[in-house]
Write a protein that holds these residues in place. Sequence first.
Motif, PDB file in Angstrom:
ATOM      1  N   PRO A 143      38.616  45.806  40.924  1.00  0.00           N
ATOM      2  CA  PRO A 143      37.250  45.332  40.737  1.00  0.00           C
ATOM      3  C   PRO A 143      36.330  46.719  41.053  1.00  0.00           C
ATOM      4  O   PRO A 143      35.084  46.721  40.817  1.00  0.00           O
ATOM      5  N   THR A 144      36.999  47.680  41.557  1.00  0.00           N
ATOM      6  CA  THR A 144      36.462  48.820  41.541  1.00  0.00           C
ATOM      7  C   THR A 144      35.985  49.705  40.643  1.00  0.00           C
ATOM      8  O   THR A 144      35.188  50.657  40.178  1.00  0.00           O
ATOM      9  N   GLU A 183      36.094  37.070  45.065  1.00  0.00           N
ATOM     10  CA  GLU A 183      36.555  36.355  43.942  1.00  0.00           C
ATOM     11  C   GLU A 183      37.904  35.669  44.232  1.00  0.00           C
ATOM     12  O   GLU A 183      38.747  36.773  44.753  1.00  0.00           O
ATOM     13  N   LEU A 184      38.338  34.417  44.293  1.00  0.00           N
ATOM     14  CA  LEU A 184      39.461  34.016  44.580  1.00  0.00           C
ATOM     15  C   LEU A 184      40.096  33.637  43.321  1.00  0.00           C
ATOM     16  O   LEU A 184      39.427  32.612  42.306  1.00  0.00           O
ATOM     17  N   ASN A 196      39.944  39.212  44.949  1.00  0.00           N
ATOM     18  CA  ASN A 196      39.222  40.248  44.521  1.00  0.00           C
ATOM     19  C   ASN A 196      37.993  40.444  45.196  1.00  0.00           C
ATOM     20  O   ASN A 196      37.270  39.584  45.767  1.00  0.00           O
ATOM     21  N   PHE A 197      37.432  41.868  45.415  1.00  0.00           N
ATOM     22  CA  PHE A 197      36.241  41.927  46.161  1.00  0.00           C
ATOM     23  C   PHE A 197      35.594  43.444  45.656  1.00  0.00           C
ATOM     24  O   PHE A 197      36.377  44.343  45.503  1.00  0.00           O
ATOM     25  N   PHE A 214      41.967  44.429  45.708  1.00  0.00           N
ATOM     26  CA  PHE A 214      42.615  42.927  45.723  1.00  0.00           C
ATOM     27  C   PHE A 214      43.553  42.906  46.626  1.00  0.00           C
ATOM     28  O   PHE A 214      44.233  43.849  47.193  1.00  0.00           O
ATOM     29  N   PHE A 215      44.006  41.487  46.941  1.00  0.00           N
ATOM     30  CA  PHE A 215      45.092  41.277  47.697  1.00  0.00           C
ATOM     31  C   PHE A 215      45.645  40.148  46.742  1.00  0.00           C
ATOM     32  O   PHE A 215      45.060  39.265  45.814  1.00  0.00           O
ATOM     33  N   LYS A 216      47.127  40.247  46.543  1.00  0.00           N
ATOM     34  CA  LYS A 216      47.813  39.536  45.482  1.00  0.00           C
ATOM     35  C   LYS A 216      49.122  38.908  45.977  1.00  0.00           C
ATOM     36  O   LYS A 216      49.695  40.004  46.615  1.00  0.00           O
ATOM     37  N   LYS A 217      49.614  37.925  45.767  1.00  0.00           N
ATOM     38  CA  LYS A 217      50.721  37.316  46.402  1.00  0.00           C
ATOM     39  C   LYS A 217      51.220  36.257  45.286  1.00  0.00           C
ATOM     40  O   LYS A 217      50.496  35.230  44.993  1.00  0.00           O
TER      41      LYS A 217
END
Length: 842
Positions: A143-144, A183-184, A196-197, A214-217
């Motif tokens: 997102p950046t 965002e989820l 996402n942020f 982001f964090f993702k799993k």
Amino acid sequence: MRKAYLRTFASAATLGLALAAPAMAQDESAPAEEEAGMLDEIVVTASGRDQTKIESSISVTSVSAQMIQDFQPSSEAEVFKLLPGIQVPGTSGPGGNSNIAVRGLPVATGGAPFVQLQEDGLPVVLFGDIQFGNNDYFTKFDPTVANVEAVRGGSATTFASQAPGAVINYISNYGREEGGYVELKKGIDYNETQLNFRYGGSLTDSMNFHVGGFFKKGRGPLDAGYNTSESLQVKANLTKEFDDGKGYFRLLFKYADTQEPNYTGAPALARISGGKVTSVGPWPGFDGRKDTNYSKYNQSFLIYNRDGNLERVDMDGITTKQKSIGGQFHYEFSDNFTVDNNFRWSDISGGFASPFLGVATRASVLGSTVNGRTVAAIRYASGPNAGQLYTGQYVDNNVNVKTNIRDLGSLVNDLTLAGKFDTGFAELTARVGYFYMDQDIAMDWHVNKSLRELSGNSPSQLDLYDSATLTGVANKITQEGISGYNNNWGSCCARDYDLSYTNTAPYMQLVLDNDDFNLDGSVRFERVKAAGYTIGGGSEFNINSNGVLIPTMTANGAREILDYSRSYTSWTVGGLWKVSPDLSLFGRTSKGGRFNSDRQTVSGKFNADGSLCTRAQATALACTDGVTPSVDFVTQHEIGVKNRGSIGGGRYSVEFTLLKGDFKRSDFEPTTTGICPGGGCVIDNSFKTKGAEFFATLNFGDFNFIANATYTKAKQKFTSTRNGTQVAGSANFGRALGIPDLSYSLTGSYDFADIATLGVTAVGQSGTFDGTLEYPGKTVFNTNLKVRPMENLELGLNVYNLFNTYDARGNGVGVFQTGTPAGITGTPVIGQTFTGSLRFSF
């Protein structure tokens, strides 16, 4: 089929030129709106950063972050499907390891040899085709990113190192406008969650900031039975605008800890007739659109490590660990003199762990000799059938590979000084710059001989037994499906190395610009210094692995010392005619070089003192010429048109480029491929290509449409040698391998009264050739729906591969079953998947 594609492309080109016609009659003072292809944007990638796209005599295209998000690419490289000139299958998965070609310049042995990926104007890694360290491992869209900009040929040759084909630059959002979102995203029919942020804005009247990531799993669309994705990435920047409005200083930060799968292929059914493959579809029990040979029964495996011990490692795909800090400085000393400096320090490491796919018959294994013993039985090594006889017709006999990326860190700086002078009839701009980058490459490879069942449903490893084990387990030949540690590709590849490459490059540019035309020329003087060592594998020895003696190699063999440098020159000359504010014509010719780095090692190209073997020494000392192929040169010629205007109450833009190029390339290929049977080949290639690029936008109020297409006729001739003996090759030019004649993407969206937006993207290509067979081209459709039930809240639904098309994109690696249907292998596009999202903006 090919004629139909040509007719489609010709129609698109004709439409673009027809659209250009009205602009000739427009008043020169007519305003040029930014939505018309954003041709008023300043080009910031591989350029002087002071010309708009319509006034730049280079081929440059930008795609917005929103367009990429709506497309929902399944891999980093699939983002590039939205860019003209870039040719990539995009099926390797979110971890990376894609083959990225440009303008018909094929990829001989992997990676992106002629394409540099940048973040905010600097490369993350210097070379695009580092072995087990391709540049798409380390650059992830998040997102950046505000937009992705690509320059093909032209100034990419002289404003960047190791990028004569293209520079693709991920440009950050710098917080000039306050706002952000959280965002989820959630897989609806698959297991994956991503958060996402981003947020940015002003800290003071003269200071902006931006942070996001982001964090993702999850298990991903191809479910292996365990989490193959587990990633975190955060990027931030802080910008201080100087009080006099003449410049800024910016700090940039990045932290990433990523784990993503690399998809290595699947079997498929097809019909083969007259050298053409048709009717490609899923293999029973292994549908590559939703299945993978990653397995919950093979989540970890043993390797023989560089410390001389057996070590259990995770089958965790491509992993990266990154920390970087950068700084940008821009200052205008006066209306005539400007300085720019861009700096970054990076600490990068990671790994590559993946089960490669290969297919053999069970019958070919039974009765064969493995580790000096005759195979009499094959049994499941893991899973619910552990110990039972395996009776399937086929097995997967390719490697379990683990590569430790100990260090890919770098230090890079790019300094530019510019002066502008009024000559009376035109403005003269002179730039001089100096680029410095020190790139470390330290790795150790572990390629195990492996055997597993051919299945897409968590395949089990398979163990081999000799005849004495039909009534017991005393004489097992393999351990956990592994019949050899580090020895699958021979002594070349039980390797350990620690290399550094220092690239320095002074460069300069002259630009002459007035209201009617601009002319520019630039030159870059590259010097690359190589240092370090590589160690190949030694003789095999046996290791006791839980009671089974397994043949093993380790890096105690031949040692190479690298201590050499190469200097070479790249240049480009171009001109542009400003027919009107809305129409320009340009032409350009370029010649650029790229340094062949770690892919030269372990190939007999170095003398004992670390220097490269020359042609004369190759004849006298039986080494391999290393000087000639150490730098690959690309020559390109292009002419193009850029146009924007009004049509039927809407706005349009068109960019069309004709191009021609040629280049040579040499690599050492350690693995077994179609052009390198048995592995260990020096592959020498000559290529030539011609074609066209097309990019167009159309806006009618709430309707937006974007189209891009690349047409190339790429040809190659190559020779491959192993131990001095030619094993494959051609004296004449033939069709280049893996390059489609036509690739394209079409994106349309319609906004319904600001309440909902519906978008559709079609991505496709014509057929490709693997040297023997021609594979069919397909089109894949994706859709996205965004609904805004209230202010600041957006609900989204993305459907990837709407019609569940089986599109292998021509990246097959051969036939393993003849007849009708035949059995082939390839890596298809991910099948139909549904992803939901909830975004709150602020």
